[in-house]
Design an enzyme around this catalytic site. Structure first.
Site, PDB file in Angstrom:
ATOM      1  N   ASN A 224       0.856  -1.195   0.000  1.00  0.00           N
ATOM      2  CA  ASN A 224       0.000   0.000   0.000  1.00  0.00           C
ATOM      3  C   ASN A 224       0.890   1.242   0.000  1.00  0.00           C
ATOM      4  OD1 ASN A 224       0.551   0.796   2.870  1.00  0.00           O
ATOM      5  ND2 ASN A 224      -0.253  -1.276   3.165  1.00  0.00           N
ATOM      6  N   ASP A 294      -4.667  -6.438   4.887  1.00  0.00           N
ATOM      7  CA  ASP A 294      -5.741  -7.248   5.469  1.00  0.00           C
ATOM      8  C   ASP A 294      -5.788  -8.628   4.837  1.00  0.00           C
ATOM      9  OD1 ASP A 294      -6.669  -5.220   7.172  1.00  0.00           O
ATOM     10  OD2 ASP A 294      -7.599  -4.215   5.462  1.00  0.00           O
ATOM     11  N   LYS A 304       8.836 -17.638 -10.496  1.00  0.00           N
ATOM     12  CA  LYS A 304       8.085 -16.551 -11.134  1.00  0.00           C
ATOM     13  C   LYS A 304       6.804 -17.081 -11.792  1.00  0.00           C
ATOM     14  CE  LYS A 304       8.303 -12.953 -14.591  1.00  0.00           C
ATOM     15  NZ  LYS A 304       8.950 -12.449 -15.786  1.00  0.00           N
ATOM     16  N   PHE A 339      -4.644   3.360  14.463  1.00  0.00           N
ATOM     17  CA  PHE A 339      -4.925   4.391  13.461  1.00  0.00           C
ATOM     18  C   PHE A 339      -6.069   3.919  12.572  1.00  0.00           C
ATOM     19  CE2 PHE A 339      -1.880   7.942  13.260  1.00  0.00           C
ATOM     20  CZ  PHE A 339      -1.164   7.646  14.406  1.00  0.00           C
ATOM     21  N   LYS A 353     -14.160   0.791  15.187  1.00  0.00           N
ATOM     22  CA  LYS A 353     -12.853   0.134  15.359  1.00  0.00           C
ATOM     23  C   LYS A 353     -12.406   0.198  16.814  1.00  0.00           C
ATOM     24  CE  LYS A 353     -11.231   1.208  10.979  1.00  0.00           C
ATOM     25  NZ  LYS A 353     -10.381   1.913  10.055  1.00  0.00           N
ATOM     26  N   LYS A 357     -11.927  -3.494  18.188  1.00  0.00           N
ATOM     27  CA  LYS A 357     -10.537  -3.919  18.417  1.00  0.00           C
ATOM     28  C   LYS A 357     -10.158  -3.789  19.902  1.00  0.00           C
ATOM     29  CE  LYS A 357      -9.157  -2.714  13.708  1.00  0.00           C
ATOM     30  NZ  LYS A 357      -8.094  -3.218  12.843  1.00  0.00           N
TER      31      LYS A 357
END
Ligand code: C5P
Length: 413
Positions: A224, A294, A304, A339, A353, A357
């Site tokens: 990301n 995730d 490959k 975060f 969250k 969490k």
């Protein structure tokens, strides 16, 4: 690489600095004359100032000028005879709360980077264990030369603060970067450095930062856009405020590990999970700022993957949610902060969250907000706890790191 000071003088800060001992080193650049005003401003704010000037600096400003302003001897030589007998560079090094070099020439920076001790200034600098701030000032070419840049990186990596020179007309007639900042900005930066708090002393702080990489085959991976800047800023500020910091870092935009921070590198979400679990038990505060994947490819090929003419489906499986699992592994009163980066329904999703969490705080930002999110040096967030939601305005990630830690301390003290 550089650290910048901020404009404007904070009266509350300056009054608490009365009696602070500042060693002012002056090296031989044309900007040496500004060191006289810096000495004067520090004395007016109640600091005790002693000066050491190099032989070359003595060509631009006279020791008597500094002596008159500071009411203290200005040293130029390691073998000074007029002072009472002691090993001067050692006693001065032990005396100081802060050592500042204004201006710092390319030459003095090179000597500091290489640990040379060939005059009173460099000998004292080497012996000194207090906080140190260096204000480079030189011609743009000298500043940008890879040798100077490497030397600056070296001294920054050793915990010395280096303040970026400004741009403008230089003494040589060139226009460019290399000017010493204005006296007010130098003094403000000195005050900020002197007033750094140690309110996290004795605390163990764990920070995760950066992006994970989920391997598809030896060539490709899923990742990301996280730069790691927010997490690294939290680790840096926590260490500056006295915490023992463990940073678990994924991939970043080539960030330098802050001085005094223990780093453990982890590549994938699973690696990060295991690395965090290894060290989490002793932590008092955990701030999980990493952007963790995730999902990860179900099969990781060790050869490959070859393309075919048809489309392909890559099967992904869930990764462990590190943050959500922590409550089961930490001490009863460990503070957990996560975060939340969203593009829609920021507050609603982030509050969910916080509960799901089972954490104490969520720092939430909408990456569509200008100046917030990936890659940039600023951020604009909401700090969400069970009893309130704070709207924190746009600020640098380093400043925000301080605000987040302040808010955490409100809950644990
Ligand atoms: O659920 P979401 O990914 O939006 O939550 C973000 C928070 O959870 C961040 O603090 C992130 O570091 C953490 N996280 C984690 N492990 C994951 C996914 C997210 O620790 N697998």
């Amino acid at each position: 690489m550089f650290l910048l000071s901020q404009k404007g003088l904070d009266k509350k800060v300056s009054s608490s600095l009365s009696g602070k001992k500042v060693l002012l080193g002056v090296s031989g650049g044309i900007a040496a004359f500004k060191a006289v005003s810096v000495a004067s401003a520090l004395v007016k704010k109640g600091c005790i100032v002693k000066t050491i000037i190099t032989r070359n600096a003595g060509e631009f400003v006279r020791p008597l000028t500094f002596e008159t302003i500071t009411n203290n001897a200005c040293l130029t030589s390691t073998f000074e005879r007029k002072e009472q007998f002691d090993v001067k560079h050692i006693s001065l090094a032990q005396w100081a709360d802060l050592f500042v070099v204004v201006p710092a020439t390319a030459n003095i920076i090179a000597k500091i980077a290489h640990g040379l001790a060939d005059n009173m200034l460099t000998s004292t600098f080497l012996a000194c264990t207090c906080k140190k701030v260096v204000f480079p000032s030189m011609n743009t070419g000298m500043l940008e030369n890879v040798a100077t840049q490497t030397n600056i990186r070296t001294i920054v990596s050793r915990g010395i603060k280096v303040v970026e020179p400004t741009e403008g007309m230089l003494a040589c007639g060139d226009v460019g970067k290399g000017r010493l900042p204005e006296v007010d900005d130098i003094v403000q930066c000195i005050f900020e450095t002197l007033s750094v708090r140690t309110d996290l002393k004795g605390k163990n702080v764990l920070v995760t930062a950066g992006a994970t990489e989920e391997s598809i085959d030896p060539i490709r991976f899923l990742t990301n856009r996280s730069s790691g800047k927010m997490g690294y800023a939290i680790a840096k500020v926590a260490a500056e405020r006295g915490a023992r910091v463990t940073l678990v870092s994924g991939r970043t935009d080539s960030l330098t590990v802050p001085p005094g921070v223990d780093v453990l590198f982890a590549s994938s979400a699973c690696d990060m999970y295991e690395t965090v679990l290894d060290v989490v038990e002793k932590q008092d505060i955990c701030v999980l700022a990493a952007a963790v994947a995730d999902y990860t490819p179900k099969v990781k090929l060790d050869y490959k993957m070859k393309k075919t003419d048809s489309n392909m489906i890559l099967e992904l499986v869930r990764t462990p949610d590190i943050l959500a699992s922590l409550r089961g592994y930490v001490k009863k009163d460990t503070f957990l902060c996560g975060f939340s980066m969203e593009t829609q329904n920021l507050l609603e999703n982030s509050k969910k969250k916080l509960m799901s969490k089972n954490v104490d705080m969520i720092v939430a930002n909408n990456i569509n907000d200008v100046g917030a999110g990936f890659g940039v040096d600023t951020n604009k967030v909401n700090i969400i706890t069970r009893d309130k939601v704070l709207d924190i305005p746009l600020m640098t990630k380093e400043k925000l790191a301080g605000v987040i830690l302040d808010n955490i301390l409100n809950y644990i003290n």
